[in-house]
Design an enzyme around this catalytic site. Sequence first.
Site, PDB file in Angstrom:
ATOM      1  N   ASP A 178       6.161   5.335  17.690  1.00 49.78           N
ATOM      2  CA  ASP A 178       5.269   5.356  16.519  1.00 49.78           C
ATOM      3  C   ASP A 178       3.795   4.870  17.559  1.00 49.78           C
ATOM      4  O   ASP A 178       3.494   4.050  17.686  1.00 49.78           O
ATOM      5  CB  ASP A 178       6.016   3.824  15.855  1.00 49.78           C
ATOM      6  CG  ASP A 178       7.155   4.175  15.486  1.00 49.78           C
ATOM      7  OD1 ASP A 178       7.556   5.430  14.851  1.00 49.78           O
ATOM      8  OD2 ASP A 178       7.649   3.237  14.747  1.00 49.78           O
ATOM      9  N   LYS A 229      13.866   6.491  12.359  1.00 50.38           N
ATOM     10  CA  LYS A 229      14.459   6.045  11.652  1.00 50.38           C
ATOM     11  C   LYS A 229      16.492   5.455  12.532  1.00 50.38           C
ATOM     12  O   LYS A 229      16.156   4.660  12.217  1.00 50.38           O
ATOM     13  CB  LYS A 229      14.518   7.219  10.438  1.00 50.38           C
ATOM     14  CG  LYS A 229      13.616   6.859   9.563  1.00 50.38           C
ATOM     15  CD  LYS A 229      13.830   7.494   7.973  1.00 50.38           C
ATOM     16  CE  LYS A 229      13.710   6.930   7.268  1.00 50.38           C
ATOM     17  NZ  LYS A 229      13.079   5.577   7.025  1.00 50.38           N
ATOM     18  N   ASN A 288      14.437   5.422  -1.829  1.00 46.32           N
ATOM     19  CA  ASN A 288      13.492   5.192  -1.959  1.00 46.32           C
ATOM     20  C   ASN A 288      13.067   5.380  -3.445  1.00 46.32           C
ATOM     21  O   ASN A 288      13.330   6.884  -4.074  1.00 46.32           O
ATOM     22  CB  ASN A 288      12.507   4.643  -1.703  1.00 46.32           C
ATOM     23  CG  ASN A 288      11.350   5.834  -0.960  1.00 46.32           C
ATOM     24  OD1 ASN A 288      11.762   6.855  -1.396  1.00 46.32           O
ATOM     25  ND2 ASN A 288      10.625   5.224   0.135  1.00 46.32           N
ATOM     26  N   LEU A 313      13.676   0.001  -4.937  1.00 48.18           N
ATOM     27  CA  LEU A 313      12.152  -0.372  -4.900  1.00 48.18           C
ATOM     28  C   LEU A 313      11.324  -0.883  -4.820  1.00 48.18           C
ATOM     29  O   LEU A 313      10.406  -1.367  -5.932  1.00 48.18           O
ATOM     30  CB  LEU A 313      12.780  -0.253  -6.915  1.00 48.18           C
ATOM     31  CG  LEU A 313      13.909   0.502  -7.318  1.00 48.18           C
ATOM     32  CD1 LEU A 313      14.522  -1.005  -8.562  1.00 48.18           C
ATOM     33  CD2 LEU A 313      14.065   1.511  -7.948  1.00 48.18           C
ATOM     34  N   GLY A 314      11.477  -1.259  -3.756  1.00 49.72           N
ATOM     35  CA  GLY A 314      10.656  -2.014  -3.038  1.00 49.72           C
ATOM     36  C   GLY A 314       9.829  -3.394  -3.643  1.00 49.72           C
ATOM     37  O   GLY A 314      11.225  -3.707  -3.279  1.00 49.72           O
ATOM     38  N   SER A 315       9.108  -3.909  -4.075  1.00 50.25           N
ATOM     39  CA  SER A 315       8.954  -4.822  -4.514  1.00 50.25           C
ATOM     40  C   SER A 315       9.568  -5.741  -5.885  1.00 50.25           C
ATOM     41  O   SER A 315       9.846  -7.099  -6.331  1.00 50.25           O
ATOM     42  CB  SER A 315       7.854  -5.438  -4.892  1.00 50.25           C
ATOM     43  OG  SER A 315       6.719  -4.602  -5.949  1.00 50.25           O
ATOM     44  N   ASP A 353       3.342  -5.758   6.829  1.00 51.03           N
ATOM     45  CA  ASP A 353       3.558  -4.331   7.136  1.00 51.03           C
ATOM     46  C   ASP A 353       5.289  -3.122   6.481  1.00 51.03           C
ATOM     47  O   ASP A 353       5.916  -4.099   6.903  1.00 51.03           O
ATOM     48  CB  ASP A 353       3.618  -4.213   9.028  1.00 51.03           C
ATOM     49  CG  ASP A 353       4.184  -2.282   9.318  1.00 51.03           C
ATOM     50  OD1 ASP A 353       3.847  -1.441   8.341  1.00 51.03           O
ATOM     51  OD2 ASP A 353       4.512  -2.059  10.279  1.00 51.03           O
ATOM     52  N   ALA A 401       9.734   0.751   8.859  1.00 52.51           N
ATOM     53  CA  ALA A 401      11.040   0.191   8.693  1.00 52.51           C
ATOM     54  C   ALA A 401      11.657  -0.567   7.839  1.00 52.51           C
ATOM     55  O   ALA A 401      13.118  -0.775   8.064  1.00 52.51           O
ATOM     56  CB  ALA A 401      10.857  -0.401  10.148  1.00 52.51           C
ATOM     57  N   ALA A 402      11.170  -1.122   6.527  1.00 53.90           N
ATOM     58  CA  ALA A 402      11.312  -1.923   6.128  1.00 53.90           C
ATOM     59  C   ALA A 402      13.217  -0.958   4.964  1.00 53.90           C
ATOM     60  O   ALA A 402      13.494  -1.667   4.976  1.00 53.90           O
ATOM     61  CB  ALA A 402      11.140  -2.456   4.583  1.00 53.90           C
ATOM     62  N   GLY A 403      12.911   0.072   4.685  1.00 58.36           N
ATOM     63  CA  GLY A 403      14.009   0.695   4.710  1.00 58.36           C
ATOM     64  C   GLY A 403      14.600   1.278   5.349  1.00 58.36           C
ATOM     65  O   GLY A 403      16.190   0.646   5.255  1.00 58.36           O
ATOM     66  N   ASP A 404      14.741   0.843   6.666  1.00 58.42           N
ATOM     67  CA  ASP A 404      15.444   1.557   8.042  1.00 58.42           C
ATOM     68  C   ASP A 404      16.287   0.024   8.020  1.00 58.42           C
ATOM     69  O   ASP A 404      17.621  -0.118   7.947  1.00 58.42           O
ATOM     70  CB  ASP A 404      15.366   1.803   8.689  1.00 58.42           C
ATOM     71  CG  ASP A 404      13.634   3.014   8.667  1.00 58.42           C
ATOM     72  OD1 ASP A 404      14.891   3.517   8.796  1.00 58.42           O
ATOM     73  OD2 ASP A 404      13.840   2.981   9.547  1.00 58.42           O
TER      74      ASP A 404
END
Length: 313
Positions: A24, A51, A194, A228-230, A254, A257-260
């Site tokens: 990255d 990912k 997402n 759904l994020g937040s 940041d 990679a939150a979804g990972d």
Amino acid sequence: MWSLMDGGKNVEKRLLVVGSINIDLVACANRLPAPGETILGSSFDVFNGGKGANQAVAVAKLGAPVDMIASLGTDLFTERLLSGLKTAGVDTHAVQMVAGPCGVAHISRADNGENSIIVVSGANRLLSAAYIDAHLEIVQHAKMILVQLETPLEAVIRLAEQAAETKTPLMLDPAPARPLPESLLSRTTWLTPNETEAQILLGRVNLDPPAAAEKLLAMGARNVALKLGSQGVFLAGRDCAAQQIPAFSVKVVDTTAAGDCFNAAFAVALTRGNPPAVAARYAAAAAAISVTRAGAQPSLPSAAEVEAFLARQ
């Protein structure tokens, strides 16, 4: 102290991640540029990512044994990427080395945590259905398989076929998003898009989470975890009641990679015998920690960090 159930067993269940390994290249600025616009950045960093690698490292850092099937190039990033996986505790014996460049992700990140990403596949595009077949034993012995779409679709489809044959749960992260065949979705135990990815899968926008989840289930997936994020995650499917699990409020640095991180933690919790709602709360906590730190793999939390975070809530 908050902790996961272990299903009454002391033997840890083994997971398998099949997917991408990238380097990255991250440029930071106070905001993302508009199309055609040049802006001055504030910093530049290089992180291990991809990912697939993110999910494998996240699983390992949460204390679960994990194998990885992947394709890695031979350039100046090779040793760094391979060492990062091994140091985290990922079993890399099924990571093939192919001549040519490693995968690269160019990431633009704004001060509010938003990002935009361009991925150049490199060696990841050489992960073939034949290579999946060559590692059938690993697939057959996995307790759950995590896969994404940064590798060729034919390999993902073949993996799903093998998972179905051995009745191994498959968690599909449909990113980067694209229309998917029913033959793949019908073999997916957990589909985890997402909101943007769900819109692309469905070919429509402006659906509320219950309606979107219902339509995704109608396309063949056994269960859906709509990220759904937040706002948290909406669960629905044959193995759980329709419900929304709230996110945790944290200061976002940041979101890379939150979804990972969510997927990895969700899989770890599920394979330890936890019901989906409990597993999703654990995953939401892990993802919340990850967005408070910069970088993909450096942001991923340990099991102790997640449990301490949940104990404070």
